[in-house]
Design a protein around this motif. Structure first.
Motif: not given
Length: 205
Positions: A135, A139-140, A142, A149, A152, A162, A164-165, A170-172
């Motif tokens: 990403t 960014t999503f 967090p 979205q 960024r 970057y 994302n999981k 969401n986890r950056e």
């Protein structure tokens, strides 16, 4: 010869020109792909030396070692986590002094991790690089379950990538060139440590 050098220079400056035309996000994406490849490749090397260690421990003859490798430890018949469990069990029960002599390359830990913890750390990072979504352009939100979205703000340079999981929320996750260099160094350290003992086992030590 002169013509050949001229062509090399033309290609060199052409590559620089192409790099200059790429956006920051594009350069980050290129680096992210490179980071993924480097660590996936190194972890495959780690897996292979673990397989060799197990084969040499259980089978004395080369023929039996080959059979164990191809018929049981083959690519899809036993996953890496299982191989690591077998390897660590053998190392602790049969070669404890050697196992305890391992020295990590990780400097960020207050207490130096043992070989098993370093292997788990390496696999965890490999899994992130292999599966997490890149990403670099947006960014999503967090710690949320939102897929909205946001563009960024790019101010960290192109060597910061970057990911994302999407697991529960969401986890950056961020990887820099130094992070990847450190993981490669850790991989090589583990590989060299295990290879040394594999030769000892082969020689009956």
């Amino acid at each position: 010869m002169v013509e050949s050098k001229k062509k090399l220079l033309e290609n060199f400056y052409s590559d620089i020109s192409t790099m200059e035309k790429k956006t920051l996000t594009e350069r980050r994406n290129d680096n992210g792909i490179n980071y993924r490849g480097r660590i996936l490749n190194k972890v495959i090397d780690v897996e292979k030396v673990i397989e060799i260690f197990i084969c040499r421990y259980f089978a004395e003859t080369e023929k039996k070692q080959f059979q164990l490798h191809f018929l049981i430890l083959g690519d899809n018949r036993m996953n890496l986590d299982s191989k690591i469990q077998v390897f660590v069990s053998i190392a602790k029960s049969e070669h404890l002094d050697w196992y305890n002599s391992y020295i990590t390359t990780r400097k960020e830990e207050k207490k130096a991790p043992d070989l098993h913890k370093d292997l788990n750390h390496l696999i965890e990072k490999r899994n992130i690089l292999a599966h997490a979504y890149m990403t670099n352009d947006y960014t999503f939100t967090p710690d949320s379950m939102s897929l909205r979205q946001t563009r960024r703000i790019n101010n960290d340079g192109d060597e910061v990538v970057y990911f994302n999981k999407f697991q529960n929320k969401n986890r950056e996750l961020i990887f820099s060139k130094k992070d990847i260099d450190d993981l490669e160094e850790l991989s090589l350290n583990i590989i060299n440590f295990i290879i040394g003992k594999s030769w000892d086992i082969l020689n009956g030590k």
